[in-house]
Design a protein around this motif. Structure first.
Motif, short mmCIF file in Angstrom:
data_model
loop_
_atom_site.label_atom_id
_atom_site.label_comp_id
_atom_site.label_asym_id
_atom_site.label_seq_id
_atom_site.Cartn_x
_atom_site.Cartn_y
_atom_site.Cartn_z
N ASP A 52 0.87 -1.18 0.00
CA ASP A 52 0.00 0.00 0.00
C ASP A 52 0.91 1.23 0.00
OD1 ASP A 52 -1.75 2.08 0.41
OD2 ASP A 52 -2.55 1.33 2.32
N TRP A 53 0.98 1.91 -1.13
CA TRP A 53 1.88 3.05 -1.30
C TRP A 53 1.60 4.14 -0.27
CZ3 TRP A 53 1.95 8.23 -2.23
CH2 TRP A 53 3.12 8.78 -2.80
N ALA A 54 0.35 4.41 -0.01
CA ALA A 54 -0.02 5.55 0.84
C ALA A 54 0.35 5.34 2.31
CB ALA A 54 -1.51 5.84 0.72
N SER A 55 0.21 4.13 2.80
CA SER A 55 0.46 3.87 4.23
C SER A 55 1.80 3.20 4.50
CB SER A 55 -0.66 2.98 4.79
OG SER A 55 -0.56 1.67 4.26
N GLY A 56 2.41 2.60 3.46
CA GLY A 56 3.64 1.86 3.67
C GLY A 56 3.42 0.46 4.23
N LYS A 57 2.17 0.05 4.33
CA LYS A 57 1.86 -1.28 4.84
C LYS A 57 2.06 -2.35 3.76
CE LYS A 57 -1.55 0.30 8.26
NZ LYS A 57 -0.72 0.01 9.44
N ILE A 58 2.55 -3.51 4.18
CA ILE A 58 2.65 -4.67 3.32
C ILE A 58 1.70 -5.73 3.87
CG2 ILE A 58 4.15 -6.39 2.27
CD1 ILE A 58 4.88 -3.49 1.55
N TYR A 59 0.86 -6.26 2.97
CA TYR A 59 -0.14 -7.25 3.38
C TYR A 59 0.14 -8.60 2.72
CZ TYR A 59 -2.99 -3.21 4.80
OH TYR A 59 -3.46 -2.06 5.38
N LEU A 60 -0.31 -9.65 3.40
CA LEU A 60 -0.39 -10.97 2.81
C LEU A 60 -1.85 -11.20 2.47
CD1 LEU A 60 1.21 -13.55 2.11
CD2 LEU A 60 0.61 -14.42 4.37
N ALA A 61 -2.15 -11.32 1.19
CA ALA A 61 -3.53 -11.42 0.72
C ALA A 61 -3.77 -12.79 0.11
CB ALA A 61 -3.82 -10.33 -0.32
N GLY A 62 -4.71 -13.52 0.68
CA GLY A 62 -5.05 -14.84 0.15
C GLY A 62 -5.98 -14.74 -1.03
N LYS A 63 -5.96 -15.76 -1.87
CA LYS A 63 -6.87 -15.80 -3.01
C LYS A 63 -8.32 -15.97 -2.57
CE LYS A 63 -3.54 -17.60 -6.37
NZ LYS A 63 -3.19 -18.73 -7.28
N ASN A 64 -8.50 -16.31 -1.29
CA ASN A 64 -9.84 -16.43 -0.72
C ASN A 64 -10.33 -15.10 -0.13
OD1 ASN A 64 -8.20 -16.23 1.49
ND2 ASN A 64 -8.85 -18.14 2.45
N GLY A 65 -9.51 -14.06 -0.23
CA GLY A 65 -9.92 -12.75 0.28
C GLY A 65 -9.40 -12.41 1.66
N ASP A 66 -8.79 -13.38 2.35
CA ASP A 66 -8.22 -13.10 3.67
C ASP A 66 -7.05 -12.12 3.55
OD1 ASP A 66 -10.03 -14.77 4.82
OD2 ASP A 66 -8.63 -16.42 5.18
N LEU A 67 -6.91 -11.25 4.53
CA LEU A 67 -5.88 -10.22 4.50
C LEU A 67 -5.19 -10.13 5.86
CD1 LEU A 67 -4.90 -7.96 2.45
CD2 LEU A 67 -6.30 -6.39 3.79
N THR A 68 -3.85 -10.17 5.85
CA THR A 68 -3.08 -10.07 7.07
C THR A 68 -1.98 -9.03 6.89
OG1 THR A 68 -3.43 -12.42 7.52
CG2 THR A 68 -1.68 -11.32 8.75
N GLU A 69 -1.86 -8.09 7.83
CA GLU A 69 -0.78 -7.10 7.76
C GLU A 69 0.53 -7.75 8.19
OE1 GLU A 69 0.55 -2.96 9.95
OE2 GLU A 69 -1.60 -3.38 9.72
N VAL A 70 1.56 -7.57 7.36
CA VAL A 70 2.87 -8.16 7.63
C VAL A 70 3.80 -7.16 8.29
CG1 VAL A 70 4.89 -9.27 6.58
CG2 VAL A 70 2.61 -9.75 5.69
#
Length: 290
Positions: free
Chosen positions: A237-255
């Motif tokens: 995410d360019w705006a926040s600097g956050k990196i996420y792990l995004a599953g193909k099932n829609g699950d999202l986890t901040e790394v």
């Protein structure tokens, strides 16, 4: 439940989704001296990274840097004379660079530009990816579109497609001003920037061009996308600097959280590291995944 069955169930759970991947990271290196870096790619043949530098977006001031596998600058201005270079792709001995409204082909062994291919109608070319048959796809964040340069195996049902030429493949506001692209298993996975609101994690069926929203909620001004196995992707995410792990099932986890302007990231599977080009910081940051 016996121990053997429990271990089997845990193994099946971990191998089936997003939680099998690393979700924690620590900053281990900051490499400075760049000029608004945007994208990082690794060449297994030369064992080096290439990094695009947008510089001040003036004609001719953009360049590509060479960096060693251990994170040392070999040649800051390896290839010069570009304007706003962003996405990078290594295919055999050629480095492809999206350069504002053209695609630039660079001979890696000869360290020189082979040709510049103008992309008709393009506004702001961004990321670039190649599918298993050699078709190259390019995102245009300026007009919410994707372009195609067909490979030798013209298996796409596009009558006007010719090998080596670039045509508009898909143009839709449903692409949400697509930024990052990655081709995998007959699908294009996309990190969308969004228009006047946050973007989503999307996928596009390469054959039918059907667009599907994967994320359950809008995420951010998404930029980079890198596969983490077969069932998940790392998104920046360019705006926040956050990196996420995004599953193909829609699950999202901040790394992790870096700083604003984390661009087109690279996931080093051998070292289990995320490499972030930091545009505003004029640096590239290395994170060790745990």
């Amino acid at each position: 439940m016996n121990t053997q069955l429990k271990l089997l169930l845990i193994t099946l759970f971990l191998s089936s989704g997003v939680y099998a991947q690393s979700t924690e990271a620590s900053l281990i290196k900051k490499l400075e001296g760049f000029s608004h870096p945007e994208s990082v790619v690794f060449d297994v043949n030369t064992n080096e990274f290439y990094i695009s530098n947008m510089a001040d977006r003036k004609d001719g001031d953009g360049f590509i840097s060479r960096v060693s596998a251990v994170g040392e600058i070999i040649d800051l201005k390896w290839i010069t004379g570009l304007r706003d270079p962003k996405g990078l792709l290594v295919k055999e001995e050629t480095l492809y660079v999206t350069n504002n409204t053209e695609l630039v082909e660079i001979s890696i062994p000869n360290e020189s530009i082979l040709r510049r291919i103008p992309v008709e109608g393009a506004k702001s070319l961004n990321d670039i990816t190649v599918d298993e048959t050699g078709n190259i796809f390019i995102s245009d964040s300026g007009k919410s579109a994707i372009y195609l340069m067909p490979g030798k195996a013209l298996d796409l049902v596009i009558p006007e497609a010719k090998e080596g030429e670039i045509i508009e493949y898909l143009n839709s506001k449903r692409l949400e001003y697509v930024n990052g692209l990655f081709a995998q298993d007959k699908q294009l996975y996309a990190a969308a920037w969004g228009e006047n609101e946050n973007g989503n994690f999307l996928k596009i069926d390469i054959d039918t061009r059907e667009i599907t929203k994967i994320s359950k909620n809008r995420i951010g001004n998404l930029d980079g996308i890198q596969p983490a196995g077969q069932e998940a992707f790392y998104l920046s995410d360019w705006a926040s600097g956050k990196i996420y792990l995004a599953g193909k099932n829609g699950d999202l986890t901040e790394v992790l959280t870096s700083e604003k302007s984390a661009g087109d990231i690279f996931f080093d599977t051998n070292e289990n590291q995320l490499i972030l080009p930091m545009n505003h910081q004029n640096a590239v940051w290395w994170y060790q995944l745990k």
